[in-house]
Design an enzyme around this catalytic site. Structure first.
Site, PDB file in Angstrom:
ATOM      1  N   THR A 140      -7.495  -0.777  11.098  1.00  0.00           N
ATOM      2  CA  THR A 140      -7.091   0.301  12.033  1.00  0.00           C
ATOM      3  C   THR A 140      -7.790   0.233  13.399  1.00  0.00           C
ATOM      4  O   THR A 140      -8.970  -0.087  13.495  1.00  0.00           O
ATOM      5  CB  THR A 140      -7.256   1.742  11.472  1.00  0.00           C
ATOM      6  OG1 THR A 140      -8.635   2.106  11.433  1.00  0.00           O
ATOM      7  CG2 THR A 140      -6.646   1.878  10.103  1.00  0.00           C
ATOM      8  N   ARG A 152      -7.830  19.782   7.300  1.00  0.00           N
ATOM      9  CA  ARG A 152      -6.602  19.834   8.108  1.00  0.00           C
ATOM     10  C   ARG A 152      -6.352  21.236   8.651  1.00  0.00           C
ATOM     11  O   ARG A 152      -6.763  22.233   8.064  1.00  0.00           O
ATOM     12  CB  ARG A 152      -5.393  19.391   7.284  1.00  0.00           C
ATOM     13  CG  ARG A 152      -5.324  17.882   7.107  1.00  0.00           C
ATOM     14  CD  ARG A 152      -3.989  17.371   6.635  1.00  0.00           C
ATOM     15  NE  ARG A 152      -4.018  15.918   6.562  1.00  0.00           N
ATOM     16  CZ  ARG A 152      -3.603  15.103   7.513  1.00  0.00           C
ATOM     17  NH1 ARG A 152      -3.121  15.592   8.638  1.00  0.00           N
ATOM     18  NH2 ARG A 152      -3.666  13.796   7.373  1.00  0.00           N
ATOM     19  N   ARG A 164       0.840  -1.207   0.000  1.00  0.00           N
ATOM     20  CA  ARG A 164       0.000   0.000   0.000  1.00  0.00           C
ATOM     21  C   ARG A 164       0.872   1.252   0.000  1.00  0.00           C
ATOM     22  O   ARG A 164       1.753   1.407   0.840  1.00  0.00           O
ATOM     23  CB  ARG A 164      -0.897  -0.019   1.241  1.00  0.00           C
ATOM     24  CG  ARG A 164      -1.601   1.290   1.563  1.00  0.00           C
ATOM     25  CD  ARG A 164      -2.395   1.159   2.853  1.00  0.00           C
ATOM     26  NE  ARG A 164      -2.803   2.451   3.369  1.00  0.00           N
ATOM     27  CZ  ARG A 164      -2.114   3.171   4.246  1.00  0.00           C
ATOM     28  NH1 ARG A 164      -0.960   2.723   4.718  1.00  0.00           N
ATOM     29  NH2 ARG A 164      -2.574   4.334   4.681  1.00  0.00           N
ATOM     30  N   LYS A 188     -12.998   3.191   1.155  1.00  0.00           N
ATOM     31  CA  LYS A 188     -12.745   3.250   2.601  1.00  0.00           C
ATOM     32  C   LYS A 188     -13.941   3.944   3.262  1.00  0.00           C
ATOM     33  O   LYS A 188     -14.228   5.100   2.968  1.00  0.00           O
ATOM     34  CB  LYS A 188     -11.443   4.008   2.881  1.00  0.00           C
ATOM     35  CG  LYS A 188     -10.211   3.208   2.474  1.00  0.00           C
ATOM     36  CD  LYS A 188      -8.959   4.062   2.452  1.00  0.00           C
ATOM     37  CE  LYS A 188      -8.498   4.453   3.846  1.00  0.00           C
ATOM     38  NZ  LYS A 188      -7.244   5.243   3.785  1.00  0.00           N
TER      39      LYS A 188
END
Length: 266
Positions: free
Chosen positions: A261, A53, A10, A203
């Site tokens: 995760t 962000r 990945r 995802k």
């Protein structure tokens, strides 16, 4: 790693240049060629996706500030603060944040370690109170749980990265923060005829994505249940319910599913 069983490499496109990733892809392919028997190793391009962000702290990329619970902080979209974030003012790159947030809403920063509550909404800023403090660095991710954000499904950076992936003949794309079936279609359109055999793994990491799961499942080649961000977007005790629902639907549809995760966090 290949000897120990790695079968997908990945590449995380949240970091690194195209040059850097090209070098890594070439290294993986060289390593595969050293085996006497064929080893199928897929190359996966993990997109940055439509994230929110914070900016750069005044002290630079490695600086940290300590935010204390109960104190006031201003969240702003004024670009004058883009590289001048401090304990009093924090810049974010989501220009419409003042349009979607209301007093009482929460913003989670740096994987949910820090949370602030919106008190008042201005033209280009939010006056907030720090609920959970902590040490904060530069360019940390922000989550707006339960808020329907209007970020594009595919950013300009993602487009450039996807086209680079087509040139490098990657095998699959891990598409971050997928919220709808339309987002998957957009990625497929960008991959185009040359990239038509590249598999798209969506995802699922926010509330909108879970809500629209059926339409997403119909469009994708596989699913990744990304528990880390999901545990900020929805209550942590509900993550396993969403996880079981998505894994069950993928199994019934005969589509591959990855659960990833924060596996030991709940």
């Amino acid at each position: 790693m290949i000897i120990e069983g790695m079968n997908i490499a990945r590449m995380n496109f949240s970091h690194g240049t195209h040059e850097y990733h090209k070098g890594t892809i070439e290294n993986v392919r060289k390593a595969v060629d050293t085996f006497s028997e064929p080893r199928p190793i897929a190359i996966a391009l993990d997109t940055k996706g439509p994230e929110i962000r914070t900016g750069l702290l005044e002290g630079g990329a490695s600086a940290e500030v300590t935010l204390k619970a109960g104190e006031a902080i201003k969240i702003t979209t004024d670009d004058a603060f883009m590289e001048k974030c401090s304990v009093e003012t924090l810049w974010v790159d989501y220009k419409n944040i003042t349009k979607v947030m209301a007093p009482g809403n929460r913003i989670y920063i740096d994987d949910g370690l820090i949370s602030v509550i919106v008190k008042t909404v201005g033209a280009d800023s939010l006056q907030c109170e720090i609920e959970n403090g902590g040490d904060l660095g530069s360019k940390k991710g922000c989550n707006l749980p339960g808020i329907p954000v209007d970020l594009p499904a595919v950013s300009e950076k993602d487009k450039s990265d996807l086209l680079f992936g087509v040139e490098m003949e990657v095998d699959m794309v891990f598409a971050s923060f997928i919220r709808s079936g339309a987002g998957v279609k957009e990625i497929r359109d960008i991959l185009g005829e040359k990239g038509k055999n590249i598999k798209i793994i969506a995802k699922l990491e926010n509330h909108q994505g879970i809500k629209n799961f059926d339409e997403i499942l119909a469009e994708v080649d596989g699913v990744m249940v990304a528990r880390g961000d999901m545990g900020i977007e929805i209550p942590p005790e509900k993550v396993f319910l969403a996880q079981k629902m998505m894994i069950g639907k993928c199994n019934r549809a005969g589509k591959p599913v990855i659960c990833a995760t924060q596996m030991l966090e709940s």
